[in-house]
Design a protein around this motif. Structure first.
Motif, short mmCIF file in Angstrom:
data_model
loop_
_atom_site.label_atom_id
_atom_site.label_comp_id
_atom_site.label_asym_id
_atom_site.label_seq_id
_atom_site.Cartn_x
_atom_site.Cartn_y
_atom_site.Cartn_z
N SER A 866 0.84 -1.19 0.00
CA SER A 866 0.00 0.00 0.00
C SER A 866 0.88 1.24 0.00
O SER A 866 1.99 1.24 0.54
N ASN A 867 0.36 2.31 -0.59
CA ASN A 867 1.06 3.59 -0.53
C ASN A 867 0.67 4.40 0.70
O ASN A 867 1.18 5.50 0.92
N PHE A 868 -0.28 3.87 1.52
CA PHE A 868 -0.70 4.51 2.76
C PHE A 868 -0.09 3.75 3.94
O PHE A 868 0.13 2.53 3.87
N THR A 869 0.11 4.46 5.03
CA THR A 869 0.54 3.82 6.28
C THR A 869 -0.66 3.21 6.98
O THR A 869 -1.72 3.84 7.09
N SER A 870 -0.50 1.99 7.44
CA SER A 870 -1.58 1.31 8.14
C SER A 870 -1.49 1.56 9.64
O SER A 870 -0.39 1.77 10.19
N ASN A 871 -2.64 1.51 10.29
CA ASN A 871 -2.69 1.58 11.75
C ASN A 871 -1.93 0.39 12.32
O ASN A 871 -2.21 -0.76 11.97
N PRO A 872 -0.95 0.60 13.23
CA PRO A 872 -0.18 -0.52 13.76
C PRO A 872 -1.04 -1.59 14.43
O PRO A 872 -0.66 -2.78 14.43
N GLN A 873 -2.18 -1.20 14.99
CA GLN A 873 -3.07 -2.18 15.62
C GLN A 873 -3.95 -2.91 14.61
O GLN A 873 -4.59 -3.89 14.94
N HIS A 874 -3.95 -2.39 13.37
CA HIS A 874 -4.77 -2.98 12.30
C HIS A 874 -3.94 -3.04 11.03
O HIS A 874 -4.20 -2.32 10.06
N PRO A 875 -2.91 -3.89 10.99
CA PRO A 875 -1.95 -3.88 9.88
C PRO A 875 -2.55 -4.36 8.57
O PRO A 875 -3.61 -4.99 8.53
N LEU A 876 -1.82 -4.08 7.50
CA LEU A 876 -2.27 -4.45 6.16
C LEU A 876 -2.41 -5.96 6.01
O LEU A 876 -3.24 -6.44 5.24
N SER A 877 -1.63 -6.72 6.75
CA SER A 877 -1.72 -8.19 6.67
C SER A 877 -3.10 -8.69 7.05
O SER A 877 -3.52 -9.77 6.62
N TYR A 878 -3.84 -7.92 7.87
CA TYR A 878 -5.18 -8.33 8.25
C TYR A 878 -6.16 -8.31 7.07
O TYR A 878 -7.19 -8.96 7.12
N LEU A 879 -5.84 -7.57 6.04
CA LEU A 879 -6.75 -7.46 4.90
C LEU A 879 -6.82 -8.75 4.09
O LEU A 879 -7.82 -9.02 3.43
N THR A 880 -5.77 -9.57 4.13
CA THR A 880 -5.72 -10.79 3.32
C THR A 880 -5.45 -12.03 4.16
O THR A 880 -4.96 -13.04 3.66
N ASP A 881 -5.78 -11.98 5.47
CA ASP A 881 -5.50 -13.13 6.33
C ASP A 881 -6.62 -14.16 6.35
O ASP A 881 -6.57 -15.14 7.08
#
Length: 1016
Positions: A866-881
């Motif tokens: 992503s070109n945006f920073t993710s919330n550390p408590q809700h990381p980008l990995s959660y989107l495809t887990d």
């Protein structure tokens, strides 16, 4: 030997030498490694392979090596054959084959192999992998609290804490699993792991950890209790809860919560006095502030909350007033603690930093499980019975910490998810676990709240976690009817305190508190699977089958299907109504009014309601051992009482043995009361104390019996008085009261003749030639889904259906939908007609195969950027887990001038069918509203994808939540709860780019994005 030079992986080479050292066997391998093999105790072994040759015996704080002596090792012997090395340890042979090096354990007592490696260990620079032989009927358990699952055969689980409290989340990381074949492994590591129990290859189990050192303890046991007891030998026995923790608890934030005026019509409004308020974060509208002692507004204070519970007849036992807030005035907290103690409430304190506790703090709660042991030591300085709790944790924390967690409330799925999760925690060695009633966030549904409160009244820890979302979580947050039902269940829980406390004490010996059905009924294979994972046993006596969906009949009563009562030789009794059910059947079309939770007493059960108030449900021969103590830190006064019951035809014998244990200072002169469920007055009753017959007077009324020092009373209006407002109490019980006797020296024996208690319930049906044999039911192939199919027959009748050898009862009419089934599974079925106690011959057998689940086509191992920073408590990995319980969030909004670009890259080129975008759960602030999609076949060059036509619904598993729409180059999505489905029929892609030009709030968020490959 297999080598992988690119990843630096290799298999452990052939065994080239071995020697017996001071306290271990040293093994040498052709690939240069050395291993140490330890014999720690009977059925407890350790294999340590350290590529760095450090061989640090104490590698983590989890294992209690000091608990073992060298005796088992010294008594072991070793011998070599032409192709293997064999270590004899008691009745176990640990066999190391030389070429290739694989280990197996043979049990001479059983004449079979307990466990065997399928191939040599695989070592890498950053991890190890062990492959084990998996048998067809072998089931696996453990791994921690894997929310939503407890039986892992055919699945892959991740052993890594992720703070996700919904389905698929892992908040308790336990690198321990065990098999129904009678062995288990404890991986001595803090690193995360992946356990594949046959998903990739049904003949193998693969255990991987991101630790270059292979350090595994092997446990052998003949049953689950032995497996868990040996795990506790390694990691520590579960602590014994202080009894106040078995009462109702409240966790809230009375430090920073703000309130604003509201109206009764607002769903999230809370009533204070005659006015309504809602929580707010807008300081400009604040009219009240929470506090500990009423420093601001008393009605919003922690003290007032204690008052409110008491006034509404929902007395609290424990209270944490500062959840999530570290900066608390210790003086104010001490003042609150003093008030709580005066009200009979034990005060707790939440923190993850402070090492100083307010005065009179009874216990602590932390989100940082690593500090729990330190907190326990801190409490020991001032508390005889220290207690800590945590919202997450690791292996071994059972010896000093209980697990409490929240999650998102207000949805039915969480009930079944948490039932399975709590069963899994118990099977992973953490029996002291509880989930907040209706979660911490979400909520607002009274039916879900009351059903959640009901079943959690039968768990070790019952509590609310408030002030974390928009809805109040108190048991009086809804109408008077819901409040009164919660009052009744809290009173019932108080009756069960001694039962729960005894279960906690017995957990030290490896007996789970919340149990799967197979612990009580190990001979039924279905109990080991997930088929009935939303039911559980509380101890050995109670079966709880929570209401897990909102299906209702025309009267508003909950409808319950697929309720399984095990074992055809067991009688089950509805705890509330006394209705009897034969075991070994799956009951359907049952209805339960909102006050009535499906709870069943196992025939033969014996309960201790405290102060030697015993209740018996006679069937066959059963015994129990109750536990009592003085609740001090060292349990210096504790004793056990053995109680047995034997019903032989019409003769019932009850024996209460003298109490045994450490009793100096205990109150030994105690009365005894028995309530024995029966069908009629038996007339012949003999009571003996130490072989001396005691003449007892028959009492004519309940009042006379209540005031008599000793006596007998036949109660034809027996039942749970807490629920008398909902039903007539019409069960029958013979009640006996004995005057005070010394419980340490007196043995009580009761013999009752002419005794009956519903033996006719277990009489089986009679096959009648007068009933025609049914023809094969019709099955509409269009109605077969991954989880259900419909059967239809021509003759309107009551029927029984046998599905995979399970008898389904309570079915009538001309059709029945079988649901809650396993995807891609073959079901063998037959049907017969029923009339009274007569049944027809069975129809011919036929089969139905459910469809594969949509999840089977979801692409895994997706790399997202992503070109945006993710919330550390809700990381980008959660989107495809692939977990709908997790949520991804950015820290900024998407705009046309600054769009969000999400790139999803697959491991290989995939033929796609569709994309499903799942919006966030709590609200819709952050939903994408304007997006586009580009496709890349090489992962480098992207082409915008145009949507020219409406995509047809592709399978029966798709629901109305998926909103199919005709699209062009840019897609306009509504900010709502519907899944956004993008049809990509026959699209070939190595990567997909999703661009978000606009979102509905100050962030972009989602629960998940699924990429489905085309069906073959």
């Amino acid at each position: 030997m297999i080598n992988d030079t690119q990843t630096n992986k290799h298999q452990l080479g052939a065994l080239t030498g071995a020697s017996k050292c001071q306290n271990y066997y040293e093994l040498h391998f052709a690939t240069g490694e050395t291993a140490h093999f330890y014999i720690l105790a009977d059925g407890i072994f350790r294999l340590l392979v350290d590529p760095d040759q450090n061989f640090t015996e104490i590698r983590t704080p989890f294992i209690q090596l000091a608990a073992f002596t060298a005796d088992a090792f010294e008594q072991s012997t070793v011998r070599a054959t032409s192709d293997s090395l064999i270590i004899q340890a008691g009745t176990y042979q640990i066999i190391f084959e030389q070429k290739p090096f694989v280990m197996s354990i043979f049990d001479e007592a059983l004449h079979r192999t307990r466990m065997a490696q399928a191939r040599p260990l695989e070592l890498a620079a950053n991890g190890t992998s062990e492959s084990l032989v998996q048998n067809k009927n072998e089931y696996y358990f453990g791994g921690g609290l894997q929310n939503g699952y407890f039986s892992h055969k055919g699945h892959k689980i991740v052993v890594a804490r992720d703070q996700i409290t919904g389905k698929g989340g892992v908040i308790l990381q336990v690198p321990f699993f065990w098999s129904s074949a009678g062995y288990g492994e404890v991986r001595n590591t803090k690193q995360s792991g992946t356990y594949d129990f046959g998903k990739l290859n049904p003949r193998e189990t693969t255990i991987e950890h991101l630790d270059r050192v292979f350090d595994s303890f092997y446990l052998l046991g003949n049953n689950p209790q032995e497996m868990l007891a040996k795990y506790y030998t390694l990691t520590g026995q579960p602590m014994l809860l202080p009894k106040y923790m078995l009462g109702l608890g409240h966790i809230g934030n009375f430090c920073t919560t703000l309130w604003q005026p509201s109206q009764a019509k607002e769903r999230n409004a809370s009533k204070f006095g005659s006015n309504f308020y809602t929580r707010t974060s807008d300081t400009s509208v604040v009219s009240g502030r929470a506090s500990l002692n009423g420093e601001e507004n008393y009605q919003f204070s922690a003290r007032a909350m204690i008052d409110r519970y008491r006034e509404l007849h929902l007395p609290l036992s424990w209270f944490i007033p500062n959840y999530g807030v570290n900066e608390v005035s210790l003086q104010a907290a001490s003042f609150f603690n003093d008030y709580a103690h005066n009200q009979g409430v034990q005060p707790g304190f939440w923190h993850d930093q402070s090492k100083t506790l307010p005065e009179q703090t009874a216990f602590t709660f932390t989100n940082d499980a690593d500090t729990a042991a330190d907190l326990e030591q801190l409490q020991r300085q001032a508390n005889k019975h220290p207690f800590t709790s945590s919202s997450g944790g690791f292996m071994g924390q059972q010896k000093h910490t209980a697990l409490l967690f929240g999650g998102v409330g207000g949805n039915w799925e969480n009930i079944a998810t948490q039932v399975a999760g709590l069963i899994g925690a118990n099977l992973s060695g953490q029996p002291l676990a509880g989930a907040a009633v209706d979660g911490a966030e979400g909520g607002g549904n009274a039916q879900i709240y009351v059903r959640d409160f009901q079943w959690k009244s039968f768990t070790p820890l019952l509590f609310n976690l408030d002030d974390q979302g928009n809805f109040s979580k108190t048991p009086f947050a809804y109408n008077r009817r819901i409040t009164e039902i919660n009052q009744a269940y809290l009173q019932l829980r108080t009756r069960l305190t001694s039962y729960l406390y005894t279960l906690n004490a017995h957990a030290k010996a490896g007996e789970p508190i919340i149990r799967p059905l197979f612990l009580a009924f190990p001979d039924e294979q279905t109990n080991y699977s997930e088929q009935f994972s939303s039911e559980f046993m509380l101890g050995d006596n109670l079966l709880i089958a929570p209401i897990t969906n909102g299906r209702e009949d025309e009267n508003g009563n909950a409808r319950k299907d697929n309720l399984y009562l095990p074992d055809q030789s067991t009688m089950w009794i509805d705890l509330f109504t006394g209705q009897k059910y034969a075991g070994g059947r799956v009951y359907n079309n049952l209805t339960y009014p909102v006050w009535h939770l499906p709870v069943f007493v196992r025939g033969g059960s014996i309960f201790d309601f405290g102060k030697r108030d015993y209740v018996f449900y006679p069937q066959g021969e059963r015994e129990t051992v109750t536990y009592s103590d003085n609740e001090s830190d060292d349990n210096s006064i504790h004793y056990e009482t053995k109680i047995s019951s034997k019903l032989d035809e019409n003769k019932l014998t009850i024996t209460i043995d003298p109490a045994k244990g450490d009793l100096p200072g205990a109150e030994t002169m105690q009365e005894t009361k028995l309530s024995i469920l029966c069908d009629s007055y038996p007339h012949q009753i003999a009571v003996k104390v130490n072989d001396r017959e005691i003449p007892l007077q028959a009492c004519g009324t309940a009042d006379a019996f209540e005031h008599a020092r000793e006596g007998i009373f036949y109660n034809s209006s027996y039942g749970l008085p807490e629920f008398s407002q909902y039903q007539e109490l019409n069960q029958k019980a013979l009640q006996i009261k004995l005057d005070s006797h010394d419980i340490t020296t007196n043995k009580i024996e009761i013999t009752i003749h002419n005794f009956t208690y519903s033996q006719q319930v277990l009489v089986h049906e009679v096959t009648s030639g007068l009933l025609p044999t049914p023809k094969l039911p019709a099955v509409d192939s269009n109605k077969i889904t991954a989880h259900s199919f419909e059967l239809a027959w021509t003759r309107p009748s009551r029927v029984q259906i046998e599905i995979n050898h399970l008898l389904y009862e309570g079915i009538s009419g001309t059709s029945f939908t079988c649901h809650e089934l396993t995807p891609n599974t073959r079901y063998i079925i037959r049907i017969r007609y029923v009339s009274g106690n007569r049944v027809s011959e069975w129809s011919e057998l036929f089969g139905v195969i459910t469809k594969p689940a949509a999840a089977d086509y979801a692409i895994e191992q997706i790399t997202a950027t992503s070109n945006f920073t993710s919330n550390p408590q809700h990381p980008l990995s959660y989107l495809t887990d692939l977990k709908l319980a997790s949520e991804w969030q950015t820290e900024e909004a998407a705009t046309p001038d600054h769009p969000l670009e999400l790139t999803f890259t697959f491991e290989q080129v995939e033929k796609l069918s569709r994309i499903v975008f799942v919006p966030r759960n709590l609200d819709h602030s952050g939903d994408p509203t304007e997006v586009s999609i580009a496709i890349s076949e090489d992962g480098i060059n992207y082409t915008p994808y145009a949507f020219a036509q409406k995509q047809a619904q592709e399978d029966a598993d798709s629901t109305s939540q998926e909103n199919y729409t005709a699209y062009s180059d840019q897609l306009q999505w509504k900010a709502d709860s519907k899944n956004k489905v993008v049809g990509l029929r026959d699209v070939q892609a190595k990567a997909v780019r999703l661009t978000v030009y606009q979102s509905s709030g100050p962030i972009v968020a989602a629960r998940e994005i699924f990429f489905y490959r085309a069906k073959k």
